[in-house]
Write a protein that holds these residues in place. Structure first.
Motif, PDB file in Angstrom:
ATOM      1  N   GLY A   1     -27.634 123.270 -27.709  1.00 32.45           N
ATOM      2  CA  GLY A   1     -26.684 122.332 -28.302  1.00 32.45           C
ATOM      3  C   GLY A   1     -25.952 122.841 -29.524  1.00 32.45           C
ATOM      4  N   ILE A   2     -25.359 121.897 -30.249  1.00 33.37           N
ATOM      5  CA  ILE A   2     -24.593 122.218 -31.449  1.00 33.37           C
ATOM      6  C   ILE A   2     -25.483 122.810 -32.534  1.00 33.37           C
ATOM      7  N   ALA A   3     -26.667 122.237 -32.696  1.00 31.13           N
ATOM      8  CA  ALA A   3     -27.578 122.746 -33.726  1.00 31.13           C
ATOM      9  C   ALA A   3     -27.915 124.210 -33.473  1.00 31.13           C
ATOM     10  N   GLY A   4     -28.193 124.551 -32.221  1.00 32.71           N
ATOM     11  CA  GLY A   4     -28.484 125.945 -31.889  1.00 32.71           C
ATOM     12  C   GLY A   4     -27.299 126.850 -32.128  1.00 32.71           C
ATOM     13  N   SER A   5     -26.101 126.358 -31.815  1.00 36.25           N
ATOM     14  CA  SER A   5     -24.885 127.132 -32.022  1.00 36.25           C
ATOM     15  C   SER A   5     -24.633 127.403 -33.499  1.00 36.25           C
ATOM     16  N   VAL A   6     -24.803 126.376 -34.332  1.00 39.20           N
ATOM     17  CA  VAL A   6     -24.585 126.522 -35.772  1.00 39.20           C
ATOM     18  C   VAL A   6     -25.665 127.408 -36.391  1.00 39.20           C
ATOM     19  N   LEU A   7     -26.905 127.266 -35.913  1.00 34.04           N
ATOM     20  CA  LEU A   7     -27.984 128.120 -36.409  1.00 34.04           C
ATOM     21  C   LEU A   7     -27.671 129.587 -36.145  1.00 34.04           C
ATOM     22  N   LYS A   8     -27.178 129.877 -34.962  1.00 32.99           N
ATOM     23  CA  LYS A   8     -26.898 131.267 -34.584  1.00 32.99           C
ATOM     24  C   LYS A   8     -25.686 131.828 -35.326  1.00 32.99           C
ATOM     25  N   SER A   9     -24.623 131.041 -35.417  1.00 31.94           N
ATOM     26  CA  SER A   9     -23.388 131.544 -36.030  1.00 31.94           C
ATOM     27  C   SER A   9     -23.404 131.457 -37.549  1.00 31.94           C
ATOM     28  N   GLY A  10     -24.129 130.460 -38.069  1.00 30.72           N
ATOM     29  CA  GLY A  10     -24.128 130.225 -39.507  1.00 30.72           C
ATOM     30  C   GLY A  10     -22.876 129.542 -40.000  1.00 30.72           C
ATOM     31  N   ASN A  11     -22.034 129.058 -39.062  1.00 26.64           N
ATOM     32  CA  ASN A  11     -20.761 128.436 -39.436  1.00 26.64           C
ATOM     33  C   ASN A  11     -20.792 126.929 -39.197  1.00 26.64           C
ATOM     34  N   PRO A  12     -20.330 126.139 -40.176  1.00 22.25           N
ATOM     35  CA  PRO A  12     -20.244 124.687 -39.972  1.00 22.25           C
ATOM     36  C   PRO A  12     -19.126 124.367 -38.991  1.00 22.25           C
ATOM     37  N   ARG A  13     -19.213 123.189 -38.388  1.00 21.39           N
ATOM     38  CA  ARG A  13     -18.146 122.847 -37.444  1.00 21.39           C
ATOM     39  C   ARG A  13     -18.046 121.345 -37.231  1.00 21.39           C
ATOM     40  N   ILE A  14     -16.846 120.935 -36.870  1.00 18.11           N
ATOM     41  CA  ILE A  14     -16.591 119.576 -36.397  1.00 18.11           C
ATOM     42  C   ILE A  14     -16.602 119.643 -34.872  1.00 18.11           C
ATOM     43  N   VAL A  15     -17.330 118.750 -34.259  1.00 19.67           N
ATOM     44  CA  VAL A  15     -17.472 118.775 -32.805  1.00 19.67           C
ATOM     45  C   VAL A  15     -16.494 117.792 -32.189  1.00 19.67           C
ATOM     46  N   GLY A  16     -15.595 118.311 -31.387  1.00 20.32           N
ATOM     47  CA  GLY A  16     -14.605 117.447 -30.749  1.00 20.32           C
ATOM     48  C   GLY A  16     -15.157 116.736 -29.524  1.00 20.32           C
ATOM     49  N   ASP A  17     -16.041 117.418 -28.794  1.00 21.18           N
ATOM     50  CA  ASP A  17     -16.594 116.845 -27.571  1.00 21.18           C
ATOM     51  C   ASP A  17     -18.086 116.635 -27.763  1.00 21.18           C
ATOM     52  N   VAL A  18     -18.497 115.391 -27.996  1.00 20.92           N
ATOM     53  CA  VAL A  18     -19.913 115.134 -28.259  1.00 20.92           C
ATOM     54  C   VAL A  18     -20.760 115.335 -27.009  1.00 20.92           C
ATOM     55  N   GLY A  19     -20.135 115.470 -25.846  1.00 18.91           N
ATOM     56  CA  GLY A  19     -20.899 115.782 -24.646  1.00 18.91           C
ATOM     57  C   GLY A  19     -21.502 117.167 -24.709  1.00 18.91           C
TER      58      GLY A  19
END
Length: 231
Positions: free
Chosen positions: A68-86
């Protein structure tokens, strides 16, 4: 700065997490937030704290640190706004099943120096609509303060546990070994004779039978090297 000072006044990790949840949500202009910490040994993310009506059902949940998003942010280290909550994978879908709607989402890393302790997610922008860049900027700033508070409390918890282990070790070493049974008296008599010699001593026995204390007794009375064998 005032918020950071307030958080660092708390040394208990659970207290820190309770304090930072409303702060993270307010700074992000979100309805609620969740703090998700990384367990690098297990390669998992764990929901350490969460707000909202589904908080009790998701707290403590673990999932792979690539999800998910948490895993993606953990790996990249970059904050983000999620457009598609799916895109948020199973965790927030479980929240939705518990009756709490997820309409919009932001996520930012909990960074201390080069290390990322976890991820904070802000859910549902107050007033509706998607989160704005200005929301993300404030949110990232708040996560920097949260990361320091979480790190300090985690270190304090670790030191407290190590102190307790050391205290028990000292108590165990100072506790006298009392032999009530004839078999144990024979063991201590043999230990006394072994301490007077210069041969290496091998102690064999099940875990919890007192090998450590017998070894200490021999060591205190002699320079004989002692080898313990657990089985």
């Amino acid at each position: 700065m005032e918020a950071g000072a307030a958080f660092t006044a708390y040394m208990d990790l659970d207290d820190v997490l309770r304090q930072v949840l409303p702060y993270a949500a307010e700074s992000a202009n979100a309805e609620w937030s969740a703090v998700i910490l990384h367990d690098p040994e297990a390669h998992e993310l764990v929901v350490a704290a969460a707000g909202g009506s589904a908080a009790s059902s998701v707290r403590g949940r673990r999932f792979p640190d690539t999800d998910g998003i948490a895993g993606s942010v953990l790996k990249s280290g970059n904050p983000r706004i999620v457009g598609d909550v799916g895109e948020t994978a199973h965790l927030l879908r479980e929240i939705a099943r518990d009756g709490q709607e997820v309409r919009s989402l932001m996520a930012a890393p909990l960074r201390v120096g080069p290390r990322i302790l976890g991820v904070v997610e802000a859910v549902n922008r107050v007033g509706g609509g998607e989160f704005l860049a200005s929301d993300l900027d404030r949110f990232v700033g708040s996560c920097s303060l949260i990361a320091v508070a979480v790190e300090n409390a985690s270190l304090y918890r670790r030191l407290d546990k190590e102190s307790e282990v050391l205290k028990r070790s000292v108590e165990d070493s100072s506790r006298p070994l009392i032999a009530e049974s004839p078999a144990m008296r024979r063991v201590l008599d043999q230990a006394g004779r072994a301490a007077a010699g210069r041969s290496t001593v091998l102690l064999v026995g099940e875990t919890g039978t007192g090998k450590e204390q017998v070894a200490r007794r021999i060591h205190a009375s002699s320079r004989v090297p002692v080898c313990r064998s657990w089985r």
